[in-house]
Enzyme design. Structure first.
Site, PDB file in Angstrom:
ATOM      1  N   HIS A  52     -24.639  24.159  32.489  1.00 56.54           N
ATOM      2  CA  HIS A  52     -23.388  24.708  33.657  1.00 56.54           C
ATOM      3  C   HIS A  52     -23.575  23.775  34.518  1.00 56.54           C
ATOM      4  CE1 HIS A  52     -22.498  27.230  36.760  1.00 56.54           C
ATOM      5  NE2 HIS A  52     -22.210  28.219  35.893  1.00 56.54           N
ATOM      6  N   ASP A  72      -0.648   4.216   0.937  1.00 58.90           N
ATOM      7  CA  ASP A  72      -1.193   5.354   1.546  1.00 58.90           C
ATOM      8  C   ASP A  72      -0.375   5.124   2.880  1.00 58.90           C
ATOM      9  OD1 ASP A  72      -2.479   2.916   2.123  1.00 58.90           O
ATOM     10  OD2 ASP A  72      -4.091   3.733   3.332  1.00 58.90           O
ATOM     11  N   HIS A 110       0.793  -1.152   0.062  1.00 62.05           N
ATOM     12  CA  HIS A 110      -0.014  -0.153  -0.013  1.00 62.05           C
ATOM     13  C   HIS A 110       0.591   1.109  -0.042  1.00 62.05           C
ATOM     14  CE1 HIS A 110       0.197   0.841   4.362  1.00 62.05           C
ATOM     15  NE2 HIS A 110       0.416  -0.551   4.483  1.00 62.05           N
ATOM     16  N   ASP A 113       4.864  -6.062   4.367  1.00 64.26           N
ATOM     17  CA  ASP A 113       4.217  -4.901   5.078  1.00 64.26           C
ATOM     18  C   ASP A 113       4.069  -5.403   6.833  1.00 64.26           C
ATOM     19  OD1 ASP A 113       2.805  -2.411   5.775  1.00 64.26           O
ATOM     20  OD2 ASP A 113       0.836  -3.596   5.164  1.00 64.26           O
ATOM     21  N   THR A 115     -16.571  25.486  33.245  1.00 69.46           N
ATOM     22  CA  THR A 115     -17.407  24.540  33.843  1.00 69.46           C
ATOM     23  C   THR A 115     -18.704  24.019  33.193  1.00 69.46           C
ATOM     24  OG1 THR A 115     -18.239  26.624  35.052  1.00 69.46           O
ATOM     25  CG2 THR A 115     -16.539  25.483  36.406  1.00 69.46           C
ATOM     26  N   GLU A 151      -5.270   0.689   2.391  1.00 70.00           N
ATOM     27  CA  GLU A 151      -4.984  -0.060   3.349  1.00 70.00           C
ATOM     28  C   GLU A 151      -5.130   0.600   4.785  1.00 70.00           C
ATOM     29  OE1 GLU A 151      -3.420  -2.801   6.357  1.00 70.00           O
ATOM     30  OE2 GLU A 151      -2.706  -1.074   6.032  1.00 70.00           O
ATOM     31  N   ASP A 211       6.185   1.602   6.576  1.00 69.38           N
ATOM     32  CA  ASP A 211       4.660   1.012   6.397  1.00 69.38           C
ATOM     33  C   ASP A 211       3.941   2.022   5.546  1.00 69.38           C
ATOM     34  OD1 ASP A 211       2.288  -0.007   7.048  1.00 69.38           O
ATOM     35  OD2 ASP A 211       1.755   0.711   8.845  1.00 69.38           O
ATOM     36  N   HIS A 228       3.006   4.330  12.440  1.00 69.14           N
ATOM     37  CA  HIS A 228       1.753   5.036  12.878  1.00 69.14           C
ATOM     38  C   HIS A 228       2.164   6.035  14.066  1.00 69.14           C
ATOM     39  CE1 HIS A 228      -1.310   1.685  11.593  1.00 69.14           C
ATOM     40  NE2 HIS A 228      -0.461   1.643  10.747  1.00 69.14           N
ATOM     41  N   ARG A 283      -8.929  -6.615  18.476  1.00 64.58           N
ATOM     42  CA  ARG A 283      -7.940  -7.188  17.557  1.00 64.58           C
ATOM     43  C   ARG A 283      -8.518  -8.811  17.997  1.00 64.58           C
ATOM     44  NH1 ARG A 283      -4.728  -4.397  14.002  1.00 64.58           N
ATOM     45  NH2 ARG A 283      -4.462  -2.636  14.848  1.00 64.58           N
ATOM     46  N   SER A 339      -2.959  -5.969  11.590  1.00 63.28           N
ATOM     47  CA  SER A 339      -3.785  -6.646  10.609  1.00 63.28           C
ATOM     48  C   SER A 339      -3.647  -6.240   9.201  1.00 63.28           C
ATOM     49  CB  SER A 339      -5.289  -6.255  11.066  1.00 63.28           C
ATOM     50  OG  SER A 339      -5.402  -6.457  12.452  1.00 63.28           O
TER      51      SER A 339
HETATM   52  N1  BES Z   1       1.392  -2.716   8.069  1.00 62.53           N
HETATM   53  C1  BES Z   1       0.354  -2.635   9.023  1.00 62.53           C
HETATM   54  C2  BES Z   1      -0.179  -4.074   9.567  1.00 62.53           C
HETATM   55  C3  BES Z   1       0.832  -4.718  10.260  1.00 62.53           C
HETATM   56  C4  BES Z   1       1.324  -4.039  11.466  1.00 62.53           C
HETATM   57  C5  BES Z   1       1.447  -5.989  10.503  1.00 62.53           C
HETATM   58  C6  BES Z   1       2.050  -4.547  12.503  1.00 62.53           C
HETATM   59  C7  BES Z   1       2.140  -6.490  11.226  1.00 62.53           C
HETATM   60  C8  BES Z   1       2.590  -5.869  11.998  1.00 62.53           C
HETATM   61  C9  BES Z   1      -0.764  -1.856   8.331  1.00 62.53           C
HETATM   62  O1  BES Z   1      -0.448  -1.067   7.546  1.00 62.53           O
HETATM   63  C10 BES Z   1      -1.942  -1.605   9.340  1.00 62.53           C
HETATM   64  O2  BES Z   1      -1.442  -0.835   9.984  1.00 62.53           O
HETATM   65  N2  BES Z   1      -3.216  -2.102   9.389  1.00 62.53           N
HETATM   66  C11 BES Z   1      -3.985  -1.653  10.064  1.00 62.53           C
HETATM   67  C12 BES Z   1      -5.466  -2.408   9.419  1.00 62.53           C
HETATM   68  C13 BES Z   1      -6.267  -1.796   9.404  1.00 62.53           C
HETATM   69  C14 BES Z   1      -6.504  -0.224   9.613  1.00 62.53           C
HETATM   70  C15 BES Z   1      -7.583  -2.256   9.078  1.00 62.53           C
HETATM   71  C16 BES Z   1      -3.970  -2.169  11.529  1.00 62.53           C
HETATM   72  O3  BES Z   1      -3.320  -3.231  11.968  1.00 62.53           O
HETATM   73  O4  BES Z   1      -4.283  -1.410  12.398  1.00 62.53           O
HETATM   74 MN    MN Z   2       1.020  -1.608   6.273  1.00 64.86          MN
HETATM   75 MN    MN Z   3      -0.349   0.764   8.953  1.00 63.76          MN
END
Ligand code: BES
Ligand code: MN
Ligand code: MN
Length: 462
Positions: free
Chosen positions: A213, A88, A86, A180, A315, A153, A119, A427, A328, A399
């Site tokens: 209030h 993005d 991906h 990834d 307040t 993604e 990533d 992230h 998860r 994921s």
């Molecule tokens: N590359 C990650 C997935 C990942 C993270 C694989 C850590 C192995 C270890 C992917 O870009 C990602 O962040 N996926 C999201 C999924 C979602 C937004 C549906 C995630 O895992 O939060």
């Molecule tokens: Mn990724």
């Molecule tokens: Mn990611």
């Protein structure tokens, strides 16, 4: 192979410059203001594909961000690899926590810092460079390649599933390759064979029909923030287990063999806690850290808001409060089912003093991939050559929802060949890619393409 490898060795600086260009495009899929940048990034990827000699390069528009496709099918009789990734990236905020600007890739020490470095732009790009190395040195690849790079993604791959379902012929292949994910540790390459799924939910509470209030009304109505925190506090018991009835019902227990294998991995809870700056770890009782993150389902509150959060004091007894909660999932949980369990539990425990709505933001299914496949064997051989080390087997807590779709829609198993690191800050501010992983990753990719036909042929013989 020797010319391919020495070509890679002698072009490292150019690779870094090109990757820096890709990383400069702020392709944040969740931001409305970056829609143009998403187009530009798709175009960059397509141009790059064309320039290295990939064919039938196409940008497919979707109702969301475009999908980029290309192929090279000149290896008659050889296996076909569907390479997914991906372009993005995640938002960069909070900006002030970045040491260098997120879209200005910067080398510090052995790392390249930028949003998307690991990533997933860096990991997509390293395959492009290994393909280039073959096509510029002899003009052929040892395998057929189909490349599928999406732009959604990080927001749940909303439009990719339909695309895959519609393009079954175009995407016909022997296996999927995805880079990834992360290696087990710096200098410890690994094959990943499991990903968790996800059910991402939002809870909205409404109390009084307007902000009040807090002096005139405090003590007369239930503050929705308080009600919300009461709900969230009930979602785990004192053993760190999720309290939603039925939450664990479909969970596949860890096998003795798997637990024993995890225990043999080089791991220190102490080091892990120290690195994260926590005094103590937390999680479901009865499971080790690796078990909890790889093979047990969990629930996290991702964000919570409501009322006054500005500087100083106001307040107010707010009218509304909300939270984003994600779970998860592990095999054999199903995201829609778990989402329903969540919704009915929240509705049941919500105090009668407020009205509550629960909705699903997105979901994805957990995946386990076979480790005895020829693809994985080729990946093991490739890592041995690319990194000079035996890889170990691991799962991941993150994921990649499309993995299950590739299996269900195309019948394909996925090889997860990750070149990130567990502490790469994906992230988060200061995301980085280890440059050694980048260069060894390009070589590993080349070795993978080179090894795969041998392992596939060996499998085909009775
Ligand atoms: N590359 C990650 C997935 C990942 C993270 C694989 C850590 C192995 C270890 C992917 O870009 C990602 O962040 N996926 C999201 C999924 C979602 C937004 C549906 C995630 O895992 O939060
Ligand atoms: Mn990724
Ligand atoms: Mn990611």
């Amino acid at each position: 192979m020797d010319t391919v490898l020495s070509y890679i060795e002698s072009n490292k600086e150019r690779y870094l410059r090109e990757l820096t260009d890709l990383l400069a495009i702020p392709s944040v899929s969740t931001n409305k203001e970056n829609v143009q940048d998403m187009q530009r990034c798709a175009q960059w990827v397509a141009d790059q594909m064309r320039s290295i000699g990939l064919q039938n390069v196409q940008i497919f528009p979707t109702a969301g961000h475009p999908i980029v496709y290309s192929e090279w099918l000149g290896a008659a009789g050889k296996p076909t690899v569907l390479l997914y990734g991906h372009y993005d990236v995640q938002p960069v905020e909070p900006l002030e926590l970045w040491t260098s600007p997120p879209f200005q890739a910067t080398v510090r020490g052995d790392n390249l810092y930028a949003r998307g470095a690991a990533d997933d732009k860096g990991q997509v790009f390293l395959h492009l460079k290994s393909i280039e190395a073959f096509l510029r040195n002899g003009g052929v690849l040892p395998v057929n390649i189909k490349m599928l790079i999406e732009g959604e993604e990080e927001i749940g791959s909303e439009h990719l599933e339909k695309f895959v379902a519609d393009k079954k012929d175009l995407l016909k292949a022997d296996l999927v390759l995805i880079s990834d994910s992360s290696m087990f540790a710096r200098g410890v390459p690994s094959i990943c064979y499991g990903l968790r799924g996800l059910a991402y939910m939002q809870i909205d509470l409404v109390g009084p029909n307007r902000d009040l209030h807090s002096g005139s009304f405090g003590g007369t109505v239930h503050n929705p923030i308080q009600a919300l925190t009461e709900i969230i506090a009930q979602l785990h018991d004192k053993h760190g287990r999720v309290t939603i009835p039925g939450f664990y019902r479909e969970v596949l227990p860890l096998t003795k063999k798997e637990r024993a294998a995890y225990k043999r991995l080089p791991w220190s809870d102490k080091k892990y806690a120290k690195d994260l700056g926590v005094k103590q770890l937390y999680g479901e009782k009865g499971f080790t850290t690796l078990e909890r993150v790889w093979a047990r389902p969990t629930l996290e509150c991702n964000g919570i808001w409501g009322g006054f959060t500005g500087e100083g004091a106001k307040t107010v007894l707010p009218s509304r409060a909300s939270a984003k909660v994600s779970m998860r999932l592990v095999p054999n949980q199903r995201s829609t089912k778990v989402g329903k369990l969540f919704e009915s539990y929240i509705k049941r425990i919500a105090p009668k003093t407020v009205s509550v709505t629960v909705r699903t933001i997105h979901g994805g299914e957990p995946a386990i991939t076979p480790i005895d496949s020829p693809g994985v064997q080729a990946a093991v051989a490739a890592l041995e050559k690319g990194f000079g080390k035996n890889p170990l087997y691991q799962r991941e807590g993150g994921s990649i929802p499309i993995v299950v779709q590739f299996k269900q829609l195309l019948g394909l198993d996925t090889v997860l060949l990750g070149f990130g690191l567990p502490d790469e800050n994906s992230h988060a501010p200061d995301e980085f890619l280890d440059l050694n992983n980048f260069y060894c990753g390009i070589k590993t990719s080349a070795h993978f393409f080179n090894e795969l036909p041998h392992f596939m042929a060996a499998r085909r013989k009775p």
